[in-house]
Each structure stands twice: as C-alpha cells, then as structure tokens.
Design a protein around this motif. Structure first.
Motif, PDB file in Angstrom:
ATOM      1  N   THR A   1      29.306  33.859  43.385  1.00  0.00           N
ATOM      2  CA  THR A   1      29.713  32.470  43.471  1.00  0.00           C
ATOM      3  C   THR A   1      28.521  31.531  43.334  1.00  0.00           C
ATOM      4  OG1 THR A   1      30.905  30.840  44.818  1.00  0.00           O
ATOM      5  CG2 THR A   1      29.497  32.410  45.999  1.00  0.00           C
TER       6      THR A   1
ATOM      7  N   LEU B   1      32.636  29.887  48.701  1.00  0.00           N
ATOM      8  CA  LEU B   1      34.038  30.287  48.638  1.00  0.00           C
ATOM      9  C   LEU B   1      34.647  30.318  50.035  1.00  0.00           C
ATOM     10  CD1 LEU B   1      33.855  33.287  46.123  1.00  0.00           C
ATOM     11  CD2 LEU B   1      34.515  30.921  45.645  1.00  0.00           C
TER      12      LEU B   1
ATOM     13  N   ASP C   1      40.187  32.310  51.753  1.00  0.00           N
ATOM     14  CA  ASP C   1      41.368  32.401  50.894  1.00  0.00           C
ATOM     15  C   ASP C   1      40.973  32.566  49.428  1.00  0.00           C
ATOM     16  OD1 ASP C   1      43.165  32.269  52.969  1.00  0.00           O
ATOM     17  OD2 ASP C   1      43.570  30.124  52.737  1.00  0.00           O
ATOM     18  N   GLU C   2      39.882  31.939  49.025  1.00  0.00           N
ATOM     19  CA  GLU C   2      39.425  32.093  47.642  1.00  0.00           C
ATOM     20  C   GLU C   2      38.892  33.501  47.396  1.00  0.00           C
ATOM     21  OE1 GLU C   2      38.190  27.489  46.538  1.00  0.00           O
ATOM     22  OE2 GLU C   2      36.795  28.730  47.688  1.00  0.00           O
TER      23      GLU C   2
END
Length: 297
Positions: A104, A108, A111-112
């Motif tokens: 990432t 994040l 949930d992501e």
C-alpha cells in the motif's frame, strides 16, 4: 504444502533484469537439498521491484528449476487488479500456491485489507498464504482480522512475523492466533532468529530467508523441531546467532545478497536500484561469520 521448511531464495537482479542462470541455479539448489517448498518472489526475492513480465518469467524459471518441489509465488502489488493479473500469471506457470502481502501507499483500513483478500481468493484455483509483514508493508494485522481472512476460500496459511522471546510467550502467541482461524489453515513463522521458538511453540512451517541460501542448515533446525527435539532446535538456532545479528543489523536481504556474491552463487550487483549492497566493512563481517559458522556452500 504449508508445512516444514519453505525456503525463500534471492532473485539476483540488476538494472538489466533478472539473472536467469543464477536464479535457476539457486532454486535448483534448494530442490536438491530437499526443502518442503520454495517461496519465489517473496521479500527476499525482490518482487516489488520487478515488472509483471519479469515476475511471470521468474515464476516459470522457478517452477522448472524446482523439479517438482512445490513453489509458492509472491503476488503482492499496489492495486487489486494488478494482484489478480499476477495471480493468473503464477497459476498459469504452475505455482502450487500464492503469497500475498497487502502492499500500500495510502494506509489501508481493516475492511480494505479484508476486501483485498476477498477479491483475490474468489478468483484463485490454488491456495493462498497471508503474508503478515508489518516491517515492510506498514499494515498491522490484528488476530481478529486474521480470523476473518482465514475463513475465506482458498486461504491455506498465515505467515506471521516472529514470536516473543520466551517459550511461554511464543506458545501463547501461536495459541491465540490458532483459536481464531480454522484448523485447515496453518501458521508459519518468519523472522529467522525466532524460527526455533516458533516451530517448538506449534508453528507448522518456517518461511525462511536463510533456508533460501543455506537449505541444509535450515532443514536441520526444522527437522529437529518437527521431531519434538526443542533443545536441539534451540541449540542449532543459538549457534547461528552471529548470522542473526547481521540480519538484525543490516536486514536479511542485504546479508543474503552479500553471501550469494561471496559464494559465487550470484554476480554483483544482484539487487535492483535503489537498493545497494553492503559496504566493504559489512561485507567483511558477513564473510567472517560465514567462515566461522562453516556456511561456505
């Protein structure tokens, strides 16, 4: 396949691409030693620095050189669509499993992270190992998040970053995670200097950097732990403390890079820019430790 020793080799790389000959030889060396699986394109394999085409080619090389030993392939990327494409490439090349870290740039949410694994596992035909590597990704999994992800289809293992130093704490760490994941999902330890504690505390597999360079040394430790000989596994790990200290000081990737060059297993440079190898003083330290430990082949 998520049991025993999973050895993660270096992917020798310079600005012209992957050294195919050296990479194939490194993988074949692991297969000949009898490792239980091979982790291609993990963090030691520099997956994040390679293009899709380079990664697909490296997977084909690894699967062929592994000569039947199961190959797990790292498929981490910033965008879900790219992860799915890499998963497709890996499966087409004959990967037995895939390894996914939540790469990432923007932080994040839980949930992501869950959504990433949900999207990817839905499309897989091979099992997936969840790659929990906060030192690299800055994503921190809670045990509850691991529990949610572990119930998705095709999740087969969780690669955790080390365990506490004391045996009781290590056992409690592994037991706490096991209580939240299905029995079909194995737990694997990384952070090589904690591997003996992790294995004797109940981890099923060692996801190993040193196993990718010195497989017989790592296999001896793994087999001792599997046989229930915690004392021997601990003694073998303690004997490697000079190497573990180098890993902690310089990072295992750079130490393995220097070792591969010193032993003639890879050329120089073998890391993609902007990564750079160790300076001359640190290289001398690596050579001295390898010689003292008898890690010369």
């Amino acid at each position: 396949m998520f049991r025993g020793l999973s050895a993660f080799p270096l992917t020798p790389t310079d600005e012209h691409g992957v050294d195919e000959t050296a990479y194939a030889a490194l993988v074949a060396r692991l297969a000949a030693a009898g490792v239980d699986s091979i982790g291609a394109l993990g963090s030691t394999g520099g997956y994040a620095y390679l293009t899709r085409e380079q990664r697909a080619h490296a997977v084909r090389i690894a699967v062929e050189a592994a000569d039947g030993v199961p190959v797990m392939v790292g498929i981490g990327a910033l965008r879900t669509s790219h992860v799915l494409a890499l998963a497709e490439d890996a499966q087409k090349a004959g990967a037995a499993a895939v390894l996914l870290a939540p790469m990432t740039y923007q932080p994040l949410t839980d949930d992501e992270v869950f959504g990433l694994y949900e999207d990817v596992t839905r499309e897989l035909s091979v099992p997936l190992c969840v790659y929990d590597n906060p030192a690299t990704t800055r994503v921190r999994f809670t045990d509850e998040l691991h529990g949610r992800i572990a119930r998705l289809p095709n999740v087969g293992s969780i690669k955790i970053p080390g365990v506490p130093d004391d045996p009781a704490g290590a056992r409690a760490r592994v037991d706490a995670l096991r209580a939240l994941v299905p029995g079909t999902v194995t737990v694997g330890v990384s952070g090589d200097w904690t591997a003996a504690r992790g294995l004797t505390a109940g981890c099923d597999v060692w996801y190993s950097v040193v196993g990718g360079m010195f497989p017989r040394t790592a296999l001896a430790l793994t087999r001792a732990a599997q046989a229930g000989d915690a004392g021997r596994a601990t003694d073998l790990s303690d004997a490697l403390e000079p190497l573990w200290e180098l890993f902690r000081r310089h990072g295992s990737l750079r130490v393995v890079s220097a070792a591969a060059s010193h032993l003639g297993l890879a050329g120089e440079p073998n890391l993609p820019r902007p990564l750079r190898g160790l300076d001359e003083g640190a290289r001398r330290d690596v050579v001295a430790v390898l010689d003292a430990l008898g890690l010369t082949a």
